[in-house]
Design an enzyme around this catalytic site. Structure first.
Site, mmCIF file in Angstrom:
data_model
loop_
_atom_site.group_PDB
_atom_site.id
_atom_site.type_symbol
_atom_site.label_atom_id
_atom_site.label_comp_id
_atom_site.label_asym_id
_atom_site.label_seq_id
_atom_site.Cartn_x
_atom_site.Cartn_y
_atom_site.Cartn_z
ATOM 1 N N ARG A 70 13.406 -7.923 5.124
ATOM 2 C CA ARG A 70 13.654 -7.164 6.363
ATOM 3 C C ARG A 70 12.676 -7.560 7.462
ATOM 4 N NH1 ARG A 70 13.940 -1.219 4.539
ATOM 5 N NH2 ARG A 70 14.327 -0.873 6.753
ATOM 6 N N ASN A 106 13.856 4.452 12.826
ATOM 7 C CA ASN A 106 13.786 3.025 12.536
ATOM 8 C C ASN A 106 12.338 2.564 12.418
ATOM 9 O OD1 ASN A 106 16.492 3.216 12.817
ATOM 10 N ND2 ASN A 106 16.586 2.295 14.855
ATOM 11 N N HIS A 123 9.685 7.456 10.344
ATOM 12 C CA HIS A 123 9.638 6.878 8.996
ATOM 13 C C HIS A 123 8.674 5.705 8.884
ATOM 14 C CE1 HIS A 123 13.883 8.745 8.182
ATOM 15 N NE2 HIS A 123 12.910 9.629 8.135
ATOM 16 N N CYS A 131 -2.863 1.079 1.750
ATOM 17 C CA CYS A 131 -3.383 0.717 0.434
ATOM 18 C C CYS A 131 -3.084 1.844 -0.556
ATOM 19 C CB CYS A 131 -4.893 0.475 0.527
ATOM 20 S SG CYS A 131 -5.640 0.164 -1.086
ATOM 21 N N CYS A 171 -5.311 -5.182 -0.548
ATOM 22 C CA CYS A 171 -6.150 -4.564 0.483
ATOM 23 C C CYS A 171 -7.398 -5.406 0.754
ATOM 24 C CB CYS A 171 -6.552 -3.178 -0.002
ATOM 25 S SG CYS A 171 -7.641 -2.281 1.093
#
Ligand code: BJW
Ligand code: ZN
Length: 276
Positions: A70, A106, A123, A131, A171
């Site tokens: 995506r 979105n 969202h 992390c 991380c």
């Protein structure tokens, strides 16, 4: 339910606080697949099956492949006339002294790319990580986000990459496993986001709901809430949805066409938005 541009324009003139809520449909014409309906499949999975903490815990490699795919699509995408119309509406409201707040479900960042400011990303964002261990949040636009994801995530393969956890994004601070900073099913929206959303909906007298199937809460509850407070709801969608009956206006069709038309935003203004 009305689709009269004149009537809508009169309601807009009298509105003091305008809120826009967008969903995947507004980005569909930028080439970004929606979650439900056509385009809602990635490999054999329903896209929403991968948007859960359980899916990530069971197979972080698979879920990272999905988000890497995506990110690749969104990195190459541009805002469309629907995004520019929303940005132009914000500018117009500012000029007219109306409150304006944009809420989006979105995670693609296309509203900001089109010039919208102070966007409330309900969202989260595709371009940030959190992390799993120390909870640190960081912006990350690296493509690919880690070497092991290079060339992975193709939707048309049955072969999973099965990347070992230590080769997935890690991380910088504690070397813990990173996840996308997005809100999955069963997770609470961030406190600051909920506060900004409550403030937005309080006293909202005009809500535009654009390109969302209106089945995912809490966003699915915003139209009924505004209506119950006496506000007007206008829906822009190619289909009917569960909130359609709450709407005084329904502009049925692609948002790249219906938003500029209903808002009276001409080609010149859209072109100007693209340039700025
Ligand atoms: C066009 C178009 C064009 C196409 N022009 N239009 C109350 C009741 C029942 C359940 C719950 C509840 N409260 C909470 C829940 C549980 C759950 C939920 O809602 N479940 C439902 C499915 C029933 N909600 C949550 O878990 C939320 N958390 C929460 O509330 O915490 C507290 C709590 C938890 C548990 C229990 C109780 C309370 C979190 C939800 C997080 C959703 N996350 C995702 C993934 C985000 C990251 C990512 O992108 O990967 O968000 S799922 C996915 O759905 C994504 C989207 O933002 C979201 C909404 O989808 P959207 O935008 O509507 O897209 P589509 O594809 O569904 O629709 C596209 C629309 O566009 C269609 O209508 C087309 O017709 C239209 N369209 N082309 C105009 N050109
Ligand atoms: Zn960490």
């Amino acid at each position: 339910m009305s689709d009269s541009v004149e009537e809508f324009s009169s309601v807009f003139q009298h509105a003091k606080k305008v809120v826009v809520l967008t969903g995947a449909g507004i980005s569909a014409e930028s080439g970004i697949p929606t979650f439900r309906g056509e385009g809602g499949l990635w490999r054999d999975f329903d896209a929403t099956e991968l948007a859960t903490p359980g899916a990530f815990a069971a197979n972080p490699s698979l879920v990272w492949e999905f988000y890497h795919y995506r990110r690749t699509i969104v990195a190459g995408a541009s805002p469309n006339a629907g995004h520019y119309a929303v940005a132009a509406l914000q500018r117009r409201c500012r000029r007219l002294g109306k409150d304006f707040i944009l809420l989006t479900q979105n995670i693609d960042g296309l509203h900001a790319k089109a010039g919208s400011t102070d966007v409330v990303e309900l969202h989260g964002s595709l371009w940030e990580t959190r992390c799993c261990h120390c909870k640190a949040v960081e912006a990350n636009r690296n493509m690919p986000i880690c070497p092991a994801l290079d060339g992975k995530g193709a939707p048309d393969t049955v072969h999973e990459a099965n990347i070992p956890s230590m080769q997935l994004p890690r991380c910088n601070k504690c070397n813990g496993l990173l996840r996308p900073r997005v809100i999955w099913f069963g997770e609470c929206l961030e406190r600051d986001v909920l506060r900004r959303t409550d403030d937005a909906l309080q006293g909202c007298d005009l809500l535009l709901v654009v390109g969302t199937s209106a089945v995912v809460y809490p966003a699915a509850g915003y139209a009924p809430l505004v209506k119950s407070q006496g506000g007007v709801v206008a829906e822009f969608n190619t289909e009917d949805t569960p909130i359609s009956y709450n709407c005084r206006f329904k502009f049925q069709g692609p948002s790249s066409v219906k938003l500029p038309t209903a808002l009276g935003i001409g080609e010149d203004e859209l072109a100007e938005m693209k340039e700025t």
